[in-house]
Enzyme design. Structure first.
Site, PDB file in Angstrom:
ATOM      1  CG  ASP A   1      20.845 -73.885 -11.021  1.00 22.75           C
ATOM      2  OD1 ASP A   1      21.225 -73.647 -12.178  1.00 22.75           O
ATOM      3  OD2 ASP A   1      21.612 -73.981 -10.052  1.00 22.75           O
TER       4      ASP A   1
ATOM      5  CG  ASP B   1      27.807 -72.893  -7.670  1.00 23.91           C
ATOM      6  OD1 ASP B   1      26.591 -72.903  -7.910  1.00 23.91           O
ATOM      7  OD2 ASP B   1      28.622 -73.627  -8.257  1.00 23.91           O
TER       8      ASP B   1
ATOM      9  CG  ASP C   1      26.693 -67.077  -7.423  1.00 27.12           C
ATOM     10  OD1 ASP C   1      27.199 -67.987  -6.753  1.00 27.12           O
ATOM     11  OD2 ASP C   1      25.593 -67.158  -7.994  1.00 27.12           O
TER      12      ASP C   1
END
Length: 556
Positions: free
Chosen positions: A332, A200, A98
């Site tokens: 999320d 991200d 990530d």
């Protein structure tokens, strides 16, 4: 020819903090992922996306990075990451890391240097602005976590920009040194064997350099908006592609919160050489009241017609112009059976119905840890939640602006809070769900005694086995990668149905996304087709779909 392995792949997301703890400190770790590789191999996945495990103060659960090159001691050491990559590769599993390139932690040495003065090497690594004449913020931009997107720094006597927490200052991508610093980090992990990147909020990296006030129809002090798709975004992402992604043949999937299907072409059309795929948020808003002052906390019942329309738009608009990333759950997003299905009476059925809809589409399916056993939202009290987004939004909306009551905020939190996905993975019915021998960093969902990996695998209604079958279908049938998509029954409020067609083969994917029986005349048109997968064991009356019943049919 590039190896487009991800087109026939299923990718599994691990949130390391909550996956599996090997040293009894209550926090999942990299050796924990390593210990469960055989489990993931058995499921059949092709790659693991690991949420950030870099050195971090953990203000936003690792999405505030202090050092991109160092694994946080809570997760292990760099050598653990290298071992995990090697062990995964031996099993034919790729590793995706990530990359948080929009912002860092305020504890990053880059930021600590930047705030010292206006004329050092790192001064322009972040976005600094002078106060207005009255000392107030440079504009009315709001943070996604509540309050202003600007925080005043006493040392520099300036404000710095942060789209998220004040401990997450945004990087200044206008500065070429910043861009090269990020590319160097990506090259560093490529050198250790990483196969790709999830990026991200990558569409936030370019800012409007005029820094105008956002439109303010609700007359708020601070307004969240215009934070994506800035003027140089495509230029920056293309440069990253040329510097890192293309030369090292690395797979990329970008988080693109505001993207609609037509904009997405500009990010994922292979001719443009930017990203392979993006995560849209559009289909995740089908249970949100549009335009409400309370944003995502203004929930409403899920709209199946809107879900179908949105997912179909992406199928049609990207066809021949790029590739879809398919997901319903991630770190999320709340648990689908609780958010959109029925986690009490039809947990297995709703978990597998939504999975069938997703995995039959054209694109790369992503599975979030625990999704493959049908994990559900915990019914926590407000004091149990950990997430900075929830806490700051409660402060803003309930306490300060009083636009939502505490009880309605809790109702929304139980449906859609990010923390719903962050409870520890439920491995078995022993203490702490087999996640840790210590005290878990976050409460375990109390239903772990019945709902866990060990129990699910043995169950006659095993979500895990159903996911295994879905993954096998994708690996063995080119129609799922290459077939045309056509949405059927677009206006039906309960039935999600579509066909896939390729090379003379035709499939029907159909699911009843309600907890009542549905008469489906369409099924009569497919009466000669063969069932290749379904989530009910027994046969049914012709043209009836039971609650959350899903099936895939194929022409003979």
């Amino acid at each position: 020819m590039k190896n487009e392995w991800w087109k026939n792949a299923v990718i599994y997301q691990v949130y390391p903090k909550s996956f599996y703890d090997t040293n009894a400190d209550g926090i999942g770790d990299l050796p924990g992922i390593d210990a469960k590789l055989d489990y993931l191999k058995e499921l059949g996945i092709d790659a693991i996306w690991i949420s950030p495990c870099y050195l971090s103060p953990q203000i936003d659960n690792g999405y505030d990075i202090a050092d991109y090159r160092k694994i946080d001691p809570m997760f292990g050491e760099n050598s653990d990451m290298i071992k995990l990559i090697d062990d995964a590769h031996k099993l034919g599993i790729k590793i995706i890391m990530d990359m948080v390139a929009n912002h860092t932690s305020d504890k990053s040495s880059w930021f600590e240097e930047s705030r010292k003065s206006r004329d050092n090497y790192f001064s322009d690594f972040y976005i600094w602005k002078d106060p207005k004449a009255d000392g107030s913020e440079p504009n009315n931009w709001g943070s996604n976590f509540g309050g202003s997107a600007w925080t005043y720094d006493e040392t520099r006597k300036q404000y710095y920009l942060h789209y998220y927490g004040k401990q997450q200052p945004d990087l200044n991508w206008e500065n070429p040194k910043v861009r090269q610093a990020i590319y160097d980090v990506m090259r560093y992990w490529k050198a250790h064997g990483v196969d790709g990147w999830r990026m991200d909020v990558i569409t936030s990296i370019s800012k409007n350099q005029k820094f105008p006030d956002n439109d303010n129809p609700h007359h708020l002090k601070y307004v969240v908006g215009n934070q994506d798709n800035g003027p140089r975004m495509h230029e920056f992402i293309h440069e990253m592609n040329q510097e890192v992604l293309k030369p090292f043949d690395m797979m990329s999937v970008g988080e693109a919160p505001s993207s609609k299907s037509k904009d997405a072409r500009l990010l994922v059309d292979p001719k443009r050489e930017e990203l392979n795929m993006i995560f849209t948020f559009e289909h995740m808003h089908v249970d949100r009241k549009p335009g409400d002052v309370n944003g995502r906390w203004a929930i409403q019942p899920m709209d199946v017609v809107q879900l179908k329309k949105t997912l179909a738009d992406w199928q049609y608009n990207l066809d021949g112009h790029g590739w879809n990333a398919l997901y319903f759950e991630n770190h999320d997003r709340a648990r689908t059976p609780s958010r959109w299905g029925n986690d009490q009476d039809y947990r297995y059925e709703s978990a597998t119905a939504f999975a069938t809809v997703l995995h039959g589409l054209k694109g790369t399916p992503f599975i979030y840890q625990g999704e493959e056993i049908g994990m559900t939202n915990p019914k926590f009290e407000l004091s149990d939640y950990e997430d900075i987004e929830l806490k700051t939004n409660y402060q803003k909306l309930v306490e300060q602006e009083k636009t939502i009551s505490s009880s309605n905020f809790l109702k929304a939190a139980r449906k859609i809070s990010r923390d719903n996905a962050r409870t520890p993975m439920q491995w078995d019915n022993t203490k702490n769900a087999g996640f840790t021998q210590g005290k878990p960093w976050f409460k375990v969902n109390p239903n772990y005694r019945d709902l866990n990996v060990a129990a699910d695998i043995k169950s006659s209604k095993s979500v895990f086995k159903y996911y295994k079958d879905l993954i096998k279908l994708r690996h063995r049938n080119p129609i799922l990668e290459k077939g045309n998509f056509e949405l059927l029954l677009p206006e039906d409020k309960s039935i999600f149905a579509y066909s896939r067609e390729w090379n003379g083969e035709k499939w029907l994917v159909i699911a009843n996304l309600s907890d009542t029986k549905q008469q489906v005349e369409l099924l009569k048109d497919y009466s000669g087709y063969k069932d290749i997968l379904g989530n009910y064991a027994s046969d049914n009356e012709e043209s009836i779909l039971r609650p959350y019943e899903a099936k895939i049919l194929k022409n003979m």
